[in-house]
Design a protein around this motif. Structure first.
Motif, PDB file in Angstrom:
ATOM      1  N   UNK A   1       0.832  -1.205   0.000  1.00  0.00           N
ATOM      2  CA  UNK A   1       0.000   0.000   0.000  1.00  0.00           C
ATOM      3  C   UNK A   1       0.862   1.249   0.000  1.00  0.00           C
ATOM      4  N   UNK A   2       0.352   2.280  -0.657  1.00  0.00           N
ATOM      5  CA  UNK A   2       0.991   3.590  -0.668  1.00  0.00           C
ATOM      6  C   UNK A   2      -0.097   4.647  -0.721  1.00  0.00           C
ATOM      7  N   UNK A   3       0.226   5.851  -0.262  1.00  0.00           N
ATOM      8  CA  UNK A   3      -0.731   6.954  -0.259  1.00  0.00           C
ATOM      9  C   UNK A   3      -0.111   8.158  -0.952  1.00  0.00           C
ATOM     10  N   UNK A   4      -0.829   8.674  -1.939  1.00  0.00           N
ATOM     11  CA  UNK A   4      -0.419   9.886  -2.654  1.00  0.00           C
ATOM     12  C   UNK A   4      -1.310  11.046  -2.222  1.00  0.00           C
ATOM     13  N   UNK A   5      -0.735  12.239  -2.078  1.00  0.00           N
ATOM     14  CA  UNK A   5      -1.517  13.436  -1.750  1.00  0.00           C
ATOM     15  C   UNK A   5      -1.147  14.558  -2.708  1.00  0.00           C
ATOM     16  N   UNK A   6      -2.158  15.176  -3.295  1.00  0.00           N
ATOM     17  CA  UNK A   6      -1.971  16.333  -4.167  1.00  0.00           C
ATOM     18  C   UNK A   6      -3.040  17.371  -3.865  1.00  0.00           C
ATOM     19  N   UNK A   7      -2.868  18.565  -4.382  1.00  0.00           N
ATOM     20  CA  UNK A   7      -3.800  19.659  -4.098  1.00  0.00           C
ATOM     21  C   UNK A   7      -4.167  20.381  -5.392  1.00  0.00           C
ATOM     22  N   UNK A   8      -5.456  20.712  -5.529  1.00  0.00           N
ATOM     23  CA  UNK A   8      -5.915  21.436  -6.698  1.00  0.00           C
ATOM     24  C   UNK A   8      -6.859  22.560  -6.328  1.00  0.00           C
ATOM     25  N   UNK A   9      -7.023  23.513  -7.235  1.00  0.00           N
ATOM     26  CA  UNK A   9      -7.963  24.624  -7.039  1.00  0.00           C
ATOM     27  C   UNK A   9      -9.317  24.216  -7.614  1.00  0.00           C
ATOM     28  N   UNK A  10     -10.085  23.535  -6.802  1.00  0.00           N
ATOM     29  CA  UNK A  10     -11.397  23.038  -7.213  1.00  0.00           C
ATOM     30  C   UNK A  10     -12.129  22.597  -5.962  1.00  0.00           C
TER      31      UNK A  10
END
Length: 337
Positions: free
Chosen positions: A168-177
């Motif tokens: 298992x792995x966890x990715x985190x990203x951020x967007x303007x929405x």
């Protein structure tokens, strides 16, 4: 008469007859009807969350330093008590408003850097904890005022492969929405091979909720091949479902990695300096396989996790652009849905 047992092929790879040029793919725009996608999003948004929001990866919240994030406009701090239990609460010190996320944690005690106010997770000096949940992979916080729903004692969790048999792995990203734009992106699998040609080919949506009616009110079944190199691909059949208003789950039903899941969680943060909404995408990738050699992959999990996060990050660079564009069109009254 003995029953023949079907064995998985030694190699999951298939060789396509010839590489397919991007512009020669079968167009999917007629099937990706705006009303169909909007209807799926509305159905997802109507499902209960119990006011639970994903904070981030559980492993990112350790025993020696606090973790801070603004969730739905609420400043939240999280840390581990002396027994390793997840603690979450308001991120501003009740004394003079100092950022508690900058404070050190010693033996389960979070201490404010401004004046030394100490918190062990219990109510103190006007500070009240929020309900928190650690599911072993993700950390959650319940914000009843922000959520506005009937609270649930635990978040709605999809089934996952057993940890002992998975990587298992966890990715985190951020967007303007907003979260609904992230959900809409995941409930539009038709864009996959066109928008991500470096990863997918031969994508076909086999059925949609409309094909099942009340028998199965949600779910998109998709046949797709993951590109490996050149003409080498790995074909799978996957099911997309939305168990809550901010979550979409892809589960592999057939093919290599059967039982593997990708959970996409959209967490509203707060507005940026220009007043635009910001949303965190927290994606949990849980891979499994019945092949004997998969034990080697589990042993190499520390080395595989960065690669898994990098692959997710490449897809989300595109998909967040999709979500941001959708938000822009929605808020300017130009979205065709």
């Amino acid at each position: 008469m003995t029953q023949e047992v079907r064995r998985a092929p030694r190699l999951p790879l298939r060789l396509r007859r010839r590489p397919e040029l991007w512009e020669q793919q079968h167009p999917t725009w007629r099937d990706a009807k705006p009303a169909r996608i909007v209807g799926a999003v509305k159905a997802a948004l109507a499902r209960p969350s119990g006011n639970w929001f994903v904070l981030g990866a559980a492993r990112d919240i350790g025993a020696h330093r606090a973790f801070g994030r603004t969730v739905a406009g609420v400043e939240v701090v999280a840390w581990r008590d002396a027994g390793g239990r997840l603690i979450a609460g308001p991120g501003a010190c009740p004394h003079l408003g100092a950022p508690l996320a900058q404070g050190p944690v010693r033996c389960g005690i979070l201490r404010c850097r401004w004046h030394g106010l100490a918190l062990d997770g219990a109510p103190f000096a006007g500070w009240e904890p929020f309900p928190a949940h650690d599911d072993g992979l993700l950390a959650w916080v319940r914000l009843d005022e922000a959520g506005g729903e009937r609270p649930l004692t635990q978040p709605v969790l999809p089934d996952r492969p057993r940890p002992a048999g998975a990587v298992a792995a966890v990715y985190t990203g951020t967007g303007r929405c907003e979260p609904e734009d992230v959900v809409a992106n995941r409930l539009d699998p038709w864009h996959g091979a066109w928008f991500h040609p470096y990863s997918f080919v031969d994508l076909t949506v086999l059925d949609t909720p409309a094909d099942h009616g009340a028998e199965r009110p949600d779910g998109l079944t998709v046949q797709v091949s993951f590109k490996v190199a050149g003409r080498a691909v790995v074909p799978v059949t996957a099911l997309f479902t939305a168990p809550g208003p901010r979550t979409v789950v892809m589960r592999i039903l057939e093919g290599e990695g059967q039982g593997s899941v990708v959970e996409t969680h959209a967490t509203p943060l707060g507005p940026d300096d220009l007043g635009r909404p910001r949303t965190a995408v927290v994606e949990a990738i849980v891979g499994t396989s019945r092949r004997p050699g998969f034990a080697l992959a589990r042993a190499a999990a520390p080395a595989l996790r960065p690669l898994m996060r990098a692959a997710a990050g490449r897809l989300w660079r595109d998909d967040l652009a999709y979500a941001e564009r959708r938000w822009h069109l929605r808020t300017s009254g130009r979205h065709p849905g």
